[in-house]
Design a protein around this motif. Structure first.
Motif, PDB file in Angstrom:
ATOM      1  N   THR A 143       0.831  -1.205   0.000  1.00  0.00           N
ATOM      2  CA  THR A 143       0.000   0.000   0.000  1.00  0.00           C
ATOM      3  C   THR A 143       0.865   1.254   0.000  1.00  0.00           C
ATOM      4  OG1 THR A 143      -1.598  -1.250   1.317  1.00  0.00           O
ATOM      5  CG2 THR A 143      -1.977   1.110   1.100  1.00  0.00           C
ATOM      6  N   GLU A 144       1.965   1.242   0.755  1.00  0.00           N
ATOM      7  CA  GLU A 144       2.883   2.388   0.759  1.00  0.00           C
ATOM      8  C   GLU A 144       3.424   2.648  -0.644  1.00  0.00           C
ATOM      9  OE1 GLU A 144       5.615   0.969   3.826  1.00  0.00           O
ATOM     10  OE2 GLU A 144       5.209   2.832   4.901  1.00  0.00           O
ATOM     11  N   GLY A 145       3.821   1.568  -1.332  1.00  0.00           N
ATOM     12  CA  GLY A 145       4.335   1.717  -2.684  1.00  0.00           C
ATOM     13  C   GLY A 145       3.284   2.232  -3.648  1.00  0.00           C
ATOM     14  N   LEU A 146       2.055   1.754  -3.497  1.00  0.00           N
ATOM     15  CA  LEU A 146       0.954   2.199  -4.353  1.00  0.00           C
ATOM     16  C   LEU A 146       0.725   3.699  -4.190  1.00  0.00           C
ATOM     17  CD1 LEU A 146      -1.471   1.262  -6.210  1.00  0.00           C
ATOM     18  CD2 LEU A 146      -2.812   1.230  -4.097  1.00  0.00           C
ATOM     19  N   ILE A 147       0.667   4.177  -2.950  1.00  0.00           N
ATOM     20  CA  ILE A 147       0.447   5.598  -2.693  1.00  0.00           C
ATOM     21  C   ILE A 147       1.600   6.423  -3.252  1.00  0.00           C
ATOM     22  CG2 ILE A 147       0.265   7.323  -0.858  1.00  0.00           C
ATOM     23  CD1 ILE A 147      -1.219   5.151   0.787  1.00  0.00           C
ATOM     24  N   ASN A 148       2.819   5.930  -3.089  1.00  0.00           N
ATOM     25  CA  ASN A 148       3.995   6.591  -3.646  1.00  0.00           C
ATOM     26  C   ASN A 148       3.837   6.789  -5.153  1.00  0.00           C
ATOM     27  OD1 ASN A 148       6.487   7.665  -2.780  1.00  0.00           O
ATOM     28  ND2 ASN A 148       7.602   5.948  -3.654  1.00  0.00           N
ATOM     29  N   GLU A 149       3.410   5.752  -5.847  1.00  0.00           N
ATOM     30  CA  GLU A 149       3.251   5.806  -7.296  1.00  0.00           C
ATOM     31  C   GLU A 149       2.153   6.784  -7.704  1.00  0.00           C
ATOM     32  OE1 GLU A 149       2.480   1.830  -8.516  1.00  0.00           O
ATOM     33  OE2 GLU A 149       4.453   1.086  -7.936  1.00  0.00           O
ATOM     34  N   TYR A 150       1.090   6.865  -6.921  1.00  0.00           N
ATOM     35  CA  TYR A 150      -0.049   7.718  -7.256  1.00  0.00           C
ATOM     36  C   TYR A 150       0.170   9.189  -6.916  1.00  0.00           C
ATOM     37  CZ  TYR A 150      -3.337   3.830  -8.168  1.00  0.00           C
ATOM     38  OH  TYR A 150      -3.993   2.739  -8.689  1.00  0.00           O
ATOM     39  N   CYS A 151       1.179   9.497  -6.091  1.00  0.00           N
ATOM     40  CA  CYS A 151       1.361  10.868  -5.595  1.00  0.00           C
ATOM     41  C   CYS A 151       2.625  11.558  -6.104  1.00  0.00           C
ATOM     42  CB  CYS A 151       1.372  10.877  -4.071  1.00  0.00           C
ATOM     43  SG  CYS A 151      -0.197  10.423  -3.297  1.00  0.00           S
ATOM     44  N   ASN A 152       3.678  10.816  -6.389  1.00  0.00           N
ATOM     45  CA  ASN A 152       4.961  11.434  -6.730  1.00  0.00           C
ATOM     46  C   ASN A 152       5.049  11.782  -8.210  1.00  0.00           C
ATOM     47  OD1 ASN A 152       5.627  11.074  -4.076  1.00  0.00           O
ATOM     48  ND2 ASN A 152       7.159   9.485  -4.433  1.00  0.00           N
ATOM     49  N   PRO A 153       5.893  12.763  -8.574  1.00  0.00           N
ATOM     50  CA  PRO A 153       6.071  13.109  -9.991  1.00  0.00           C
ATOM     51  C   PRO A 153       6.579  11.927 -10.802  1.00  0.00           C
ATOM     52  CG  PRO A 153       7.044  14.775  -8.559  1.00  0.00           C
ATOM     53  CD  PRO A 153       6.692  13.607  -7.676  1.00  0.00           C
ATOM     54  N   CYS A 154       6.236  11.918 -12.091  1.00  0.00           N
ATOM     55  CA  CYS A 154       6.562  10.795 -12.987  1.00  0.00           C
ATOM     56  C   CYS A 154       7.571  11.261 -14.030  1.00  0.00           C
ATOM     57  CB  CYS A 154       5.298  10.310 -13.703  1.00  0.00           C
ATOM     58  SG  CYS A 154       3.884  10.090 -12.606  1.00  0.00           S
ATOM     59  N   GLU A 182      -0.596   8.803   5.489  1.00  0.00           N
ATOM     60  CA  GLU A 182      -0.812   7.765   6.480  1.00  0.00           C
ATOM     61  C   GLU A 182      -2.301   7.491   6.663  1.00  0.00           C
ATOM     62  OE1 GLU A 182      -0.061   4.711   8.936  1.00  0.00           O
ATOM     63  OE2 GLU A 182       1.392   5.801   7.708  1.00  0.00           O
ATOM     64  N   LEU A 183      -3.104   8.540   6.664  1.00  0.00           N
ATOM     65  CA  LEU A 183      -4.557   8.361   6.735  1.00  0.00           C
ATOM     66  C   LEU A 183      -5.064   7.637   5.494  1.00  0.00           C
ATOM     67  CD1 LEU A 183      -7.369   8.801   7.930  1.00  0.00           C
ATOM     68  CD2 LEU A 183      -7.341  11.114   6.925  1.00  0.00           C
ATOM     69  N   LEU A 184      -4.541   7.998   4.325  1.00  0.00           N
ATOM     70  CA  LEU A 184      -4.944   7.327   3.091  1.00  0.00           C
ATOM     71  C   LEU A 184      -4.613   5.840   3.154  1.00  0.00           C
ATOM     72  CD1 LEU A 184      -5.992   7.384   0.185  1.00  0.00           C
ATOM     73  CD2 LEU A 184      -3.702   8.094  -0.550  1.00  0.00           C
ATOM     74  N   ARG A 185      -3.424   5.514   3.676  1.00  0.00           N
ATOM     75  CA  ARG A 185      -3.056   4.097   3.791  1.00  0.00           C
ATOM     76  C   ARG A 185      -4.030   3.356   4.703  1.00  0.00           C
ATOM     77  NH1 ARG A 185      -0.705   0.774   7.181  1.00  0.00           N
ATOM     78  NH2 ARG A 185      -0.341   2.422   8.716  1.00  0.00           N
ATOM     79  N   LEU A 188     -10.229  10.916  -4.203  1.00  0.00           N
ATOM     80  CA  LEU A 188      -9.565  10.727  -2.915  1.00  0.00           C
ATOM     81  C   LEU A 188      -8.339  11.627  -2.757  1.00  0.00           C
ATOM     82  CD1 LEU A 188      -9.666   6.830  -2.652  1.00  0.00           C
ATOM     83  CD2 LEU A 188     -10.984   8.436  -1.278  1.00  0.00           C
ATOM     84  N   LEU A 189      -7.505  11.660  -3.774  1.00  0.00           N
ATOM     85  CA  LEU A 189      -6.217  12.343  -3.645  1.00  0.00           C
ATOM     86  C   LEU A 189      -6.321  13.851  -3.788  1.00  0.00           C
ATOM     87  CD1 LEU A 189      -3.804   9.969  -5.602  1.00  0.00           C
ATOM     88  CD2 LEU A 189      -4.230  10.080  -3.158  1.00  0.00           C
ATOM     89  N   HIS A 190      -7.149  14.321  -4.703  1.00  0.00           N
ATOM     90  CA  HIS A 190      -7.179  15.744  -5.012  1.00  0.00           C
ATOM     91  C   HIS A 190      -8.364  16.469  -4.367  1.00  0.00           C
ATOM     92  CE1 HIS A 190      -3.788  15.713  -7.817  1.00  0.00           C
ATOM     93  NE2 HIS A 190      -4.220  14.520  -8.169  1.00  0.00           N
ATOM     94  N   GLU A 191      -9.560  15.963  -4.586  1.00  0.00           N
ATOM     95  CA  GLU A 191     -10.716  16.671  -4.048  1.00  0.00           C
ATOM     96  C   GLU A 191     -10.804  16.540  -2.529  1.00  0.00           C
ATOM     97  OE1 GLU A 191     -14.401  16.280  -6.219  1.00  0.00           O
ATOM     98  OE2 GLU A 191     -13.324  15.687  -8.034  1.00  0.00           O
ATOM     99  N   LEU A 192     -10.497  15.361  -1.995  1.00  0.00           N
ATOM    100  CA  LEU A 192     -10.477  15.176  -0.541  1.00  0.00           C
ATOM    101  C   LEU A 192      -9.098  15.449   0.060  1.00  0.00           C
ATOM    102  CD1 LEU A 192     -12.722  12.004  -0.162  1.00  0.00           C
ATOM    103  CD2 LEU A 192     -13.368  14.412  -0.048  1.00  0.00           C
ATOM    104  N   ARG A 193      -8.111  15.730  -0.792  1.00  0.00           N
ATOM    105  CA  ARG A 193      -6.756  16.160  -0.394  1.00  0.00           C
ATOM    106  C   ARG A 193      -6.028  15.117   0.458  1.00  0.00           C
ATOM    107  NH1 ARG A 193      -7.122  22.345   1.507  1.00  0.00           N
ATOM    108  NH2 ARG A 193      -4.870  22.014   1.523  1.00  0.00           N
ATOM    109  N   LEU A 194      -6.300  13.854   0.195  1.00  0.00           N
ATOM    110  CA  LEU A 194      -5.633  12.814   0.969  1.00  0.00           C
ATOM    111  C   LEU A 194      -4.192  12.585   0.520  1.00  0.00           C
ATOM    112  CD1 LEU A 194      -8.483  10.201   1.497  1.00  0.00           C
ATOM    113  CD2 LEU A 194      -7.488  11.763   3.172  1.00  0.00           C
ATOM    114  N   ARG A 195      -3.793  13.145  -0.603  1.00  0.00           N
ATOM    115  CA  ARG A 195      -2.377  13.058  -1.001  1.00  0.00           C
ATOM    116  C   ARG A 195      -1.491  13.816  -0.009  1.00  0.00           C
ATOM    117  NH1 ARG A 195       0.083  16.757  -4.293  1.00  0.00           N
ATOM    118  NH2 ARG A 195       0.894  15.088  -5.614  1.00  0.00           N
ATOM    119  N   GLU A 196      -2.095  14.717   0.764  1.00  0.00           N
ATOM    120  CA  GLU A 196      -1.372  15.455   1.790  1.00  0.00           C
ATOM    121  C   GLU A 196      -1.387  14.730   3.138  1.00  0.00           C
ATOM    122  OE1 GLU A 196      -3.222  19.281   1.906  1.00  0.00           O
ATOM    123  OE2 GLU A 196      -3.133  19.504  -0.281  1.00  0.00           O
ATOM    124  N   ARG A 197      -2.154  13.637   3.222  1.00  0.00           N
ATOM    125  CA  ARG A 197      -2.260  12.877   4.475  1.00  0.00           C
ATOM    126  C   ARG A 197      -2.115  11.389   4.140  1.00  0.00           C
ATOM    127  NH1 ARG A 197      -7.556  14.916   7.542  1.00  0.00           N
ATOM    128  NH2 ARG A 197      -6.470  13.905   9.288  1.00  0.00           N
TER     129      ARG A 197
END
Length: 374
Positions: free
Chosen positions: A179-190, A268-271, A257-266
């Motif tokens: 899950t940590e790796g998945l969030i990393n892939e969805y949030c970091n620059p490509c 650990e909560l997203l995980r 989840l990531l943008h409208e609810l701003r969970l990319r900034e949180r």
């Protein structure tokens, strides 16, 4: 694709340490112990995980509760295969470089790979990160396809997905990976190459629809999948990008989840939310599509590789598709270094592996699937 010729397995029982007794570490241990050729140990700080791996894979284990115990386990090994979370990659690679031990990992984290590349200057052993599926095999096959065209390809597009075979819910997804790796892939620059220049694009951008063997998917940019390919092909390719394959509708739910609810900034909560609401599954499928286009003999042509890989059973145990493909790729890299088919020191990129060598390997042959087109 020509039928590859198998290479002999390593001999001599060289000592190999697998770090991490989770799902992928267990799969690596199972593949290596079944195939033979190495003196194998699995290390972890979690005793119950070690007991489970010892019982199921029948391999020796070592408890590493602290940094001193970890260094003692690493020292004197032929190689370390790191299946720990990505944020531990640079620290373990540092230990391996200090002791002259070959190092392999599965990280998709760009910063960790940069740190390992810096460590490799003057190293007495191989430091080879990103040895999984993506990054990993996708870089090997992409590099091969691009190299088949006159002067290299004009465009190289790489697509990979680990998907549930029976998707449920709005996300149409099950947890098949860290899950940590998945969030990393969805949030970091490509990383990407655009108009011949190495650049970065935001994760989740570039949404597209794919049709592979009659099944509709969507794909979008995620971080880390290209490994070192952008450095290798900068100035020679006009376009290079990597996107993750998902079922239609997944992208919209993730963006909410990531943008409208701003969970990319949180994160650990997203995980916690993802692991609490989305079931894990072993009933998955790995879907791969790599396409290079360019000139051959003055004509625009296309070279492609497509695969759909399911899980398997080994010694009566079920390995999911992502477990099997990821573990097989890092085991193949170990074999190719141990048999002298790759450099013996310094930073080694995935694209330094010849595709024919990889597919001929006893582990890499899982990717030589019936129906592959190249």
């Amino acid at each position: 694709m020509a039928t590859p010729q198998p290479h002999a397995a390593p001999t001599g029982g060289r000592s190999v340490l697998v770090l991490g007794a989770g799902h992928i570490g267990h799969a690596i241990a199972l593949l290596l112990s079944d195939a033979g050729g190495y003196a194998l140990q699995v290390a972890d700080r979690n005793l119950s995980s070690l007991q489970r791996v010892q019982a199921l894979a029948g391999v020796a284990t070592v408890h590493v509760p602290d940094a001193a115990a970890l260094e003692a386990a690493v020292a004197g090994c032929h190689a370390v295969l790191n299946a720990l979370p990505f944020h531990q990659a640079a620290a373990v690679a540092t230990l391996c470089a200090r002791h002259g031990v070959h190092y392999f990992d599965l990280t998709e984290d760009v910063a960790s790979t940069r740190a390992i590349r810096a460590l490799a200057a003057g190293a007495r052993s191989v430091l080879m990160p990103q040895c999984g599926l993506a990054p990993g095999f996708i870089g090997i096959v992409g590099n091969d396809l691009a190299g088949r065209l006159d002067g290299g390809a004009q465009a190289l597009r790489l697509r990979v997905g680990a998907l549930p075979r029976y998707p449920q819910g709005a996300l149409r997804y099950s947890l098949t990976w860290s899950t940590e790796g998945l969030i990393n892939e969805y949030c970091n620059p490509c990383e990407a190459i655009v108009d011949g220049q190495r650049t970065s694009v935001p994760a989740l951008d570039g949404l597209e629809t794919l049709l592979i063997d009659g099944v509709e998917y969507e794909a979008f940019s995620t971080s880390g999948g290209l490994g070192t390919l952008t450095r290798t092909w900068e100035g020679r390719l006009q376009q290079l990008d990597y996107k993750t394959i998902r079922y239609p509708g997944h992208h919209a739910a993730v963006r909410l989840l990531l943008h409208e609810l701003r969970l990319r900034e949180r994160r650990e909560l997203l995980r916690e939310l993802l692991e609490g609401a989305i079931a894990a599954t072993r009933q998955d499928v790995v879907v791969i599509l790599a396409v290079a286009s360019g000139l051959r003999g003055g004509r625009l042509v296309q070279e492609s590789y497509a695969a759909r890989i399911l899980g398997r059973r080994l010694r009566g145990q079920a390995l999911s598709a992502i477990q099997h493909t990821t573990a097989a790729a890092i085991c193949a890299a170990l074999d190719l270094v141990s048999s002298g088919r790759l450099p013996q020191a310094g930073f080694v990129r995935q694209e330094q592996i010849a595709l024919a060598d990889f597919l001929a390997n006893r582990f890499g042959s899982v990717y030589d699937v019936e129906g592959t087109q190249a």
